[in-house]
Design a protein around this motif. Structure first.
Motif, PDB file in Angstrom:
ATOM      1  N   GLU A 247      47.432 -11.048  57.642  1.00 18.89           N
ATOM      2  CA  GLU A 247      47.795 -10.558  56.311  1.00 18.89           C
ATOM      3  C   GLU A 247      48.280  -9.112  56.303  1.00 18.89           C
TER       4      GLU A 247
ATOM      5  N   TYR B 289      49.924 -14.267  49.973  1.00 16.93           N
ATOM      6  CA  TYR B 289      50.961 -13.260  49.854  1.00 16.93           C
ATOM      7  C   TYR B 289      52.314 -13.923  49.647  1.00 16.93           C
TER       8      TYR B 289
ATOM      9  N   ASN C 148      54.445 -14.735  52.660  1.00 15.01           N
ATOM     10  CA  ASN C 148      53.778 -15.459  53.742  1.00 15.01           C
ATOM     11  C   ASN C 148      54.200 -16.933  53.706  1.00 15.01           C
TER      12      ASN C 148
END
Length: 153
Positions: free
Chosen positions: A28, A127, A130
């Motif tokens: 992350e 996210y 992502n």
């Protein structure tokens, strides 16, 4: 053929869970410039193992944890049609075991537990950029709902 199963996490799983936590943070970090520098932790894993409103599971292959995830029962906003929901997090699979359906097994265990608790809504955060995680969650039945926006001052 390898048989992968899921089970509740225990304190004996702490070394693997701490490793998975760092894997989540590493994955992350490129998406969030506000994360503190290492060392950093996201979770109180011992509390998660003990808490009755949290269901922390590990995926296991040959007796060794290879993945994780949790569902945490939370109160929903008063204006929603479900009083509570299960928030999912700590979704992680060791890189060498990705693509084997481990995430789906973990998700199913969490869904089954949530249903057994009378929960009708699952939520998670991912996210925006992502793409691999978004694809995995959509494959498990999730759909995009809202974008959180922020501004540093």
């Amino acid at each position: 053929m390898e048989t992968i199963t899921t089970r509740l996490a225990t304190l004996a799983d702490m070394p693997a869970l701490l490793q998975f936590e760092q894997g989540v943070i590493t994955a992350e970090r490129p998406y969030d410039s506000t994360l503190k520098p290492d060392p950093v932790n996201y979770y109180d894993i011992e509390l998660m193992i003990a808490a009755p409103h949290i269901h922390l599971v590990v995926a296991v292959l040959n007796g060794e944890p290879i993945g994780s995830g949790y569902a945490r029962i939370q109160e929903s906003k008063h204006f929603l049609n479900h009083p509570q929901h299960a928030y999912l997090g700590f979704m992680y699979v060791l890189p060498q075991h990705r693509g084997k359906g481990v995430n789906n097994l973990v998700m199913q265990a969490l869904k089954d537990w949530a249903v057994s608790q009378g929960i009708t809504e699952l939520q998670l955060e991912v996210y925006y950029d992502n793409a691999p995680a978004i694809k995995a969650y959509e494959k498990s039945g999730f759909s995009k709902s809202m974008i959180q926006m922020r501004m540093g001052l």
